[in-house]
Design a protein around this motif. Structure first.
Motif, PDB file in Angstrom:
ATOM      1  N   LEU A   1      -7.214   1.255   4.753  1.00  0.00           N
ATOM      2  CA  LEU A   1      -6.558   0.352   5.448  1.00  0.00           C
ATOM      3  C   LEU A   1      -7.577   0.397   6.919  1.00  0.00           C
ATOM      4  O   LEU A   1      -8.391   1.346   7.111  1.00  0.00           O
ATOM      5  CB  LEU A   1      -5.304   0.341   5.908  1.00  0.00           C
TER       6      LEU A   1
ATOM      7  N   VAL B   1      -2.394  10.410   8.378  1.00  0.00           N
ATOM      8  CA  VAL B   1      -2.046   9.422   7.370  1.00  0.00           C
ATOM      9  C   VAL B   1      -3.280   8.463   7.317  1.00  0.00           C
ATOM     10  O   VAL B   1      -3.733   8.310   6.261  1.00  0.00           O
ATOM     11  CB  VAL B   1      -0.808   8.370   8.145  1.00  0.00           C
TER      12      VAL B   1
ATOM     13  N   VAL C   1       1.535  -0.734  10.090  1.00  0.00           N
ATOM     14  CA  VAL C   1       2.437  -0.035   8.915  1.00  0.00           C
ATOM     15  C   VAL C   1       3.109   1.154   9.780  1.00  0.00           C
ATOM     16  O   VAL C   1       4.493   1.156   9.423  1.00  0.00           O
ATOM     17  CB  VAL C   1       1.523   0.743   8.042  1.00  0.00           C
TER      18      VAL C   1
ATOM     19  N   TYR D   1      12.224   9.033   3.024  1.00  0.00           N
ATOM     20  CA  TYR D   1      11.112  10.119   2.960  1.00  0.00           C
ATOM     21  C   TYR D   1      10.429  10.045   4.463  1.00  0.00           C
ATOM     22  O   TYR D   1      10.241  11.436   4.782  1.00  0.00           O
ATOM     23  CB  TYR D   1       9.817   9.798   2.115  1.00  0.00           C
ATOM     24  N   TYR D   2      10.243   9.069   5.193  1.00  0.00           N
ATOM     25  CA  TYR D   2       9.601   9.029   6.438  1.00  0.00           C
ATOM     26  C   TYR D   2      10.611   9.829   7.291  1.00  0.00           C
ATOM     27  O   TYR D   2      10.123  10.357   8.179  1.00  0.00           O
ATOM     28  CB  TYR D   2       9.388   7.640   7.055  1.00  0.00           C
TER      29      TYR D   2
ATOM     30  N   ASN E   1       0.810  -1.251   0.089  1.00  0.00           N
ATOM     31  CA  ASN E   1       0.023   0.127   0.055  1.00  0.00           C
ATOM     32  C   ASN E   1       0.918   1.214  -0.016  1.00  0.00           C
ATOM     33  O   ASN E   1       0.119   2.167  -0.128  1.00  0.00           O
ATOM     34  CB  ASN E   1      -1.036  -0.161   1.365  1.00  0.00           C
ATOM     35  N   CYS E   2       2.011   1.066   0.311  1.00  0.00           N
ATOM     36  CA  CYS E   2       2.628   2.396   0.418  1.00  0.00           C
ATOM     37  C   CYS E   2       4.130   2.776  -0.388  1.00  0.00           C
ATOM     38  O   CYS E   2       4.461   3.689  -0.462  1.00  0.00           O
ATOM     39  CB  CYS E   2       3.315   2.613   2.011  1.00  0.00           C
TER      40      CYS E   2
ATOM     41  N   VAL F   1       9.752  13.445   6.995  1.00  0.00           N
ATOM     42  CA  VAL F   1       8.486  13.625   7.917  1.00  0.00           C
ATOM     43  C   VAL F   1       8.523  13.739   9.135  1.00  0.00           C
ATOM     44  O   VAL F   1       8.063  14.613   9.788  1.00  0.00           O
ATOM     45  CB  VAL F   1       7.361  12.459   7.273  1.00  0.00           C
TER      46      VAL F   1
ATOM     47  N   MET G   1      -3.992   8.887   3.286  1.00  0.00           N
ATOM     48  CA  MET G   1      -2.997   7.674   2.838  1.00  0.00           C
ATOM     49  C   MET G   1      -3.846   6.369   2.616  1.00  0.00           C
ATOM     50  O   MET G   1      -4.461   5.879   3.789  1.00  0.00           O
ATOM     51  CB  MET G   1      -1.674   7.516   3.599  1.00  0.00           C
ATOM     52  N   PRO G   2      -3.366   5.370   1.731  1.00  0.00           N
ATOM     53  CA  PRO G   2      -2.685   5.817   0.530  1.00  0.00           C
ATOM     54  C   PRO G   2      -3.376   6.907  -0.282  1.00  0.00           C
ATOM     55  O   PRO G   2      -4.523   7.025  -0.362  1.00  0.00           O
ATOM     56  CB  PRO G   2      -2.599   4.249  -0.011  1.00  0.00           C
ATOM     57  N   ALA G   3      -2.542   7.667  -0.937  1.00  0.00           N
ATOM     58  CA  ALA G   3      -2.812   8.925  -1.481  1.00  0.00           C
ATOM     59  C   ALA G   3      -3.901   8.490  -2.789  1.00  0.00           C
ATOM     60  O   ALA G   3      -4.831   9.255  -3.001  1.00  0.00           O
ATOM     61  CB  ALA G   3      -1.778   9.714  -2.067  1.00  0.00           C
ATOM     62  N   ASP G   4      -3.876   7.256  -3.362  1.00  0.00           N
ATOM     63  CA  ASP G   4      -4.765   6.643  -4.363  1.00  0.00           C
ATOM     64  C   ASP G   4      -5.985   6.206  -3.753  1.00  0.00           C
ATOM     65  O   ASP G   4      -6.854   5.705  -4.592  1.00  0.00           O
ATOM     66  CB  ASP G   4      -4.273   5.922  -5.261  1.00  0.00           C
TER      67      ASP G   4
ATOM     68  N   TYR H   1      -3.139   0.158   9.796  1.00  0.00           N
ATOM     69  CA  TYR H   1      -2.483   1.502  10.171  1.00  0.00           C
ATOM     70  C   TYR H   1      -1.444   1.613  11.039  1.00  0.00           C
ATOM     71  O   TYR H   1      -0.169   2.062  11.092  1.00  0.00           O
ATOM     72  CB  TYR H   1      -3.240   2.713  10.191  1.00  0.00           C
TER      73      TYR H   1
ATOM     74  N   THR I   1       5.241   2.053  -3.027  1.00  0.00           N
ATOM     75  CA  THR I   1       5.404   2.495  -4.551  1.00  0.00           C
ATOM     76  C   THR I   1       5.593   4.056  -4.709  1.00  0.00           C
ATOM     77  O   THR I   1       6.185   4.457  -5.235  1.00  0.00           O
ATOM     78  CB  THR I   1       4.056   2.206  -5.181  1.00  0.00           C
ATOM     79  N   CYS I   2       5.426   4.610  -3.246  1.00  0.00           N
ATOM     80  CA  CYS I   2       5.371   6.258  -3.344  1.00  0.00           C
ATOM     81  C   CYS I   2       6.387   6.740  -2.449  1.00  0.00           C
ATOM     82  O   CYS I   2       6.852   7.972  -2.823  1.00  0.00           O
ATOM     83  CB  CYS I   2       4.079   6.903  -3.141  1.00  0.00           C
ATOM     84  N   HIS I   3       6.631   6.262  -1.317  1.00  0.00           N
ATOM     85  CA  HIS I   3       7.821   6.782  -0.670  1.00  0.00           C
ATOM     86  C   HIS I   3       8.555   5.578   0.033  1.00  0.00           C
ATOM     87  O   HIS I   3       7.963   4.393   0.324  1.00  0.00           O
ATOM     88  CB  HIS I   3       7.373   7.895   0.359  1.00  0.00           C
TER      89      HIS I   3
HETATM   90  C1  HEC Z   1      -0.115   6.854  -4.760  1.00  0.00           C
HETATM   91  C2  HEC Z   1       0.978   7.614  -4.077  1.00  0.00           C
HETATM   92  C3  HEC Z   1       1.053   7.325  -2.558  1.00  0.00           C
HETATM   93  C4  HEC Z   1       0.802   6.064  -1.982  1.00  0.00           C
HETATM   94  C5  HEC Z   1       0.162   4.792  -2.067  1.00  0.00           C
HETATM   95  C6  HEC Z   1       0.944   6.426  -0.417  1.00  0.00           C
HETATM   96  N1  HEC Z   1       1.314   7.898  -0.196  1.00  0.00           N
HETATM   97 FE1  HEC Z   1       1.733   8.909   1.293  1.00  0.00          FE
HETATM   98  N2  HEC Z   1       2.051  10.492   0.317  1.00  0.00           N
HETATM   99  C7  HEC Z   1       1.956  10.536  -0.971  1.00  0.00           C
HETATM  100  C8  HEC Z   1       2.139  12.044  -1.385  1.00  0.00           C
HETATM  101  C9  HEC Z   1       2.075  12.576  -2.767  1.00  0.00           C
HETATM  102  C10 HEC Z   1       2.229  12.722  -0.230  1.00  0.00           C
HETATM  103  C11 HEC Z   1       2.481  14.317  -0.061  1.00  0.00           C
HETATM  104  C12 HEC Z   1       1.238  14.985   0.208  1.00  0.00           C
HETATM  105  C13 HEC Z   1       1.302  16.237   0.605  1.00  0.00           C
HETATM  106  O1  HEC Z   1       2.388  16.686   1.084  1.00  0.00           O
HETATM  107  O2  HEC Z   1       0.537  17.078   0.384  1.00  0.00           O
HETATM  108  C14 HEC Z   1       2.372  11.730   0.883  1.00  0.00           C
HETATM  109  C15 HEC Z   1       2.539  11.988   2.140  1.00  0.00           C
HETATM  110  C16 HEC Z   1       2.633  11.215   3.305  1.00  0.00           C
HETATM  111  C17 HEC Z   1       3.199  11.191   4.650  1.00  0.00           C
HETATM  112  C18 HEC Z   1       3.507  12.624   5.195  1.00  0.00           C
HETATM  113  C19 HEC Z   1       2.027  13.374   5.657  1.00  0.00           C
HETATM  114  C20 HEC Z   1       2.339  14.726   6.175  1.00  0.00           C
HETATM  115  O3  HEC Z   1       1.259  15.526   6.349  1.00  0.00           O
HETATM  116  O4  HEC Z   1       3.468  15.246   6.526  1.00  0.00           O
HETATM  117  C21 HEC Z   1       3.048  10.132   5.199  1.00  0.00           C
HETATM  118  C22 HEC Z   1       3.502  10.004   6.564  1.00  0.00           C
HETATM  119  C23 HEC Z   1       2.705   9.331   4.357  1.00  0.00           C
HETATM  120  N3  HEC Z   1       2.436   9.818   3.008  1.00  0.00           N
HETATM  121  C24 HEC Z   1       2.487   7.988   4.486  1.00  0.00           C
HETATM  122  C25 HEC Z   1       2.018   6.902   3.936  1.00  0.00           C
HETATM  123  C26 HEC Z   1       1.654   5.571   4.114  1.00  0.00           C
HETATM  124  C27 HEC Z   1       1.959   5.201   5.414  1.00  0.00           C
HETATM  125  C28 HEC Z   1       1.208   4.897   3.168  1.00  0.00           C
HETATM  126  C29 HEC Z   1       0.562   3.671   3.024  1.00  0.00           C
HETATM  127  C30 HEC Z   1      -0.472   3.271   3.846  1.00  0.00           C
HETATM  128  C31 HEC Z   1       1.357   5.922   1.955  1.00  0.00           C
HETATM  129  N4  HEC Z   1       1.824   6.979   2.366  1.00  0.00           N
HETATM  130  C32 HEC Z   1       0.852   5.486   0.635  1.00  0.00           C
HETATM  131  C33 HEC Z   1       1.731   9.711  -1.880  1.00  0.00           C
HETATM  132  C34 HEC Z   1       1.369   8.606  -1.656  1.00  0.00           C
END
Ligand code: HEC
Length: 133
Positions: A92, A80, A100, A60-61, A51-52, A64, A84-87, A97, A54-56
């Motif tokens: 979950l 989160v 994760v 990245y964490y 779930n996560c 954050v 999240m996941p953004a798509d 969560y 592919t994007c970070h």
């Molecule tokens: C399709 C791509 C994608 C997926 C899949 C994804 N993310 Fe993200 N995530 C992003 C993007 C883009 C941002 C930046 C959003 C922003 O800054 O407005 C982000 C931001 C975050 C942040 C920072 C939030 C903040 O406000 O500082 C965290 C933590 C995070 N994601 C955790 C996760 C977790 C955990 C998962 C899996 C459950 C996940 N992401 C899945 C694209 C994704």
């Protein structure tokens, strides 16, 4: 002028963070204290990869955690959960969560412990975010 404003913002942030901790009525727990279990992180790994990842990644964490330093872990968790996941935001279950998050804490270098990381009950409000060790 710009620096003065920055300094004011920093002081304000510190005061706000202190206020949050005082309201919680407890000394903040450190992420170094073992706030998740190794078992939880192992479950979280598969969920993270599905779930996560592919994007970070771990780097990245780390960024954050820097950004959110001093704030309750609960705030980041709720952010989160809702975004999240953004798509597929909110896809979950709460416990997923949690798992994760446990895995993320593990890959950035925080130690596992005896207590499960848990959203229900509010204990995450007393855990202060700090930069990865
Ligand atoms: C399709 C791509 C994608 C997926 C899949 C994804 N993310 Fe993200 N995530 C992003 C993007 C883009 C941002 C930046 C959003 C922003 O800054 O407005 C982000 C931001 C975050 C942040 C920072 C939030 C903040 O406000 O500082 C965290 C933590 C995070 N994601 C955790 C996760 C977790 C955990 C998962 C899996 C459950 C996940 N992401 C899945 C694209 C994704």
């Amino acid at each position: 002028m710009k620096n003065a404003r920055l300094a004011t913002a920093t002081v304000l942030t510190a005061v706000l963070a202190t206020g949050v901790m005082a309201d919680a009525g407890a000394q903040p727990t450190s992420l170094m204290d073992g706030v998740y279990t190794a078992e939880q992180a192992a479950t979280g790994k598969a969920l993270f990869e599905q779930n996560c990842s592919t994007c970070h990644n771990a780097d990245y964490y780390k960024t954050v955690l820097q950004t959110w330093r001093g704030q309750p872990l609960m705030y980041l968790f709720e952010q989160v959960m809702s975004a999240m996941p953004a798509d597929k935001p909110g896809a979950l279950m709460d416990t997923e969560y949690e798992d994760v998050f446990a895995y993320v804490l593990q890959i950035v270098g925080f130690p596992a412990g005896e207590t499960r990381l848990q959203y229900a009950g509010g204990s995450m409000e007393d855990i202060a975010i700090q930069p990865a060790p």
